[in-house]
Motif scaffolding. Sequence first.
Motif, PDB file in Angstrom:
ATOM      1  N   ARG A 320     -40.665  41.921 -65.192  1.00  0.00           N
ATOM      2  CA  ARG A 320     -40.040  42.713 -64.138  1.00  0.00           C
ATOM      3  C   ARG A 320     -39.953  44.186 -64.523  1.00  0.00           C
ATOM      4  N   GLN A 321     -39.910  44.467 -65.805  1.00  0.00           N
ATOM      5  CA  GLN A 321     -39.880  45.858 -66.240  1.00  0.00           C
ATOM      6  C   GLN A 321     -41.170  46.574 -65.857  1.00  0.00           C
ATOM      7  N   ILE A 322     -42.292  45.862 -65.945  1.00  0.00           N
ATOM      8  CA  ILE A 322     -43.569  46.444 -65.520  1.00  0.00           C
ATOM      9  C   ILE A 322     -43.567  46.657 -64.015  1.00  0.00           C
ATOM     10  N   LEU A 323     -43.021  45.694 -63.269  1.00  0.00           N
ATOM     11  CA  LEU A 323     -42.958  45.822 -61.818  1.00  0.00           C
ATOM     12  C   LEU A 323     -42.112  47.023 -61.411  1.00  0.00           C
ATOM     13  N   ARG A 324     -40.989  47.229 -62.085  1.00  0.00           N
ATOM     14  CA  ARG A 324     -40.141  48.378 -61.765  1.00  0.00           C
ATOM     15  C   ARG A 324     -40.815  49.674 -62.156  1.00  0.00           C
ATOM     16  N   ARG A 325     -41.542  49.655 -63.243  1.00  0.00           N
ATOM     17  CA  ARG A 325     -42.268  50.858 -63.656  1.00  0.00           C
ATOM     18  C   ARG A 325     -43.348  51.204 -62.641  1.00  0.00           C
ATOM     19  N   ALA A 326     -43.902  50.180 -61.986  1.00  0.00           N
ATOM     20  CA  ALA A 326     -44.961  50.400 -61.003  1.00  0.00           C
ATOM     21  C   ALA A 326     -44.422  50.599 -59.586  1.00  0.00           C
ATOM     22  N   GLY A 327     -43.128  50.351 -59.373  1.00  0.00           N
ATOM     23  CA  GLY A 327     -42.587  50.448 -58.024  1.00  0.00           C
ATOM     24  C   GLY A 327     -42.938  49.244 -57.173  1.00  0.00           C
ATOM     25  N   LEU A 328     -43.173  48.087 -57.807  1.00  0.00           N
ATOM     26  CA  LEU A 328     -43.523  46.870 -57.091  1.00  0.00           C
ATOM     27  C   LEU A 328     -42.334  45.937 -56.917  1.00  0.00           C
ATOM     28  N   HIS A 329     -41.113  46.401 -57.258  1.00  0.00           N
ATOM     29  CA  HIS A 329     -39.938  45.585 -57.010  1.00  0.00           C
ATOM     30  C   HIS A 329     -39.488  45.791 -55.559  1.00  0.00           C
TER      31      HIS A 329
END
Length: 423
Positions: A320-329
């Motif tokens: 989820r940290q990668i998703l938040r870094r990408a703005g995919l949350h």
Amino acid sequence: MKFKQKDKENQRIENISTTHLVVGIDIAKENHVARATNYRGKVLGKPCFFTNDLDGCNKLKAWICALLKGNGFQSVILGMEPTGHYWLNLANWCMEEWQVVLVNPAHVKGAKENRDNSPTKSDVKDALVIADQVRNGFYSELRLREGVYQELHVFMGIYECVNKQFVSIQNRIHRWLDMWFPEYRHVFKKWTCKTSLATLQLFTLPGEVKNMTAEAIYEGWKPLMQRRGSKQFAHELVEQAKRSIGRKEGAMAAKWEIDLLMRQYLHCEKEMADLMEQVTDLLTLIPMARRMLEMKGIGPVMTATLLAETGDLSGYVHGRQILRRAGLHLCEHSSGKHSGQVKLTKRGSAALRKIMYMTVISLVSNNEGFKRLHEDNVENKKMKRNQSIIKLCGKYARILVGMARAGDAAYDPEKVADGSKAA
């Protein structure tokens, strides 16, 4: 492993103690402004105006040291906005002395009226708002790429730039052919083949080609090709030139234009090949890259771009940290009886968001495990196809972090196909 965002928020808040001097810096190209507060938000000292060079950095250091000594603080936490590329050199220098964190510019804009109930905006005020955001825990830890990951990031930035030029040149060649020799594609279905590229460098305008013999064209290819195309291509080229309805006025300028475009095309092609050679060498130094390339459907460009954006994957706790870094949350706007539509926040790296999305599309097309998951989402769970792709972006992120945290463990397609947890 369970990962809750509120736990990270609490950790960031608890990180600010009574012994901390909180510094906010408003970034500009040449002149920065710093303000300081304590953990409760009390403003300390006067604003510090300093330049973006070594003298300015030393001035900032002297100002911070004076505040530490005068107020009895022991630690410094320094926050700044990631404004363009202007903050990078200052952040690198400050990291050697203090803890450096980043504040989202959107948060600064939304909180600028908290202190004075005024929409006024200035560099001095922004620096104080940044300091307030830091003391309230609204910041993110600075994760600068190091070593091979920074090299990879620079190379992929160059690759992206050259690739845009390459695509633009190809589009211009398409346009040139449509205008001056529209029948050319009847001879060469793919104008980028070796015989076609040699032809575009030597024989281009129909007015010239129609007066040549097939033998002359065939012999003309020889200096540029080790293995020449069939004489049938040369014969067909002459016949199509005789039947061409392409433009005739401005032929000299058109000839000059295609010569220029072909030189640019060949130059970009060589540059991209050289860049990929460098990138491939760097990927061999990253064990995780080898594991990622073992996944069917992922090539070196996708792997290099993703690692260039995320950095060392072993530094992440959860996908989820990668998703938040990408703005995919996800986010939604709901109030009372109203339930808003759930959307992506798109608050993060657009480059990482793009490569995650494109990688999962490739996996769904070529990887059996992801293909089964996508079919299950669409057919059994009744998701829209794009919703399934976004959901699988989370799956892919968890797989990557799981592999990295397990010591670069090998990819297990059976676990993915069965829908079991990979991270």
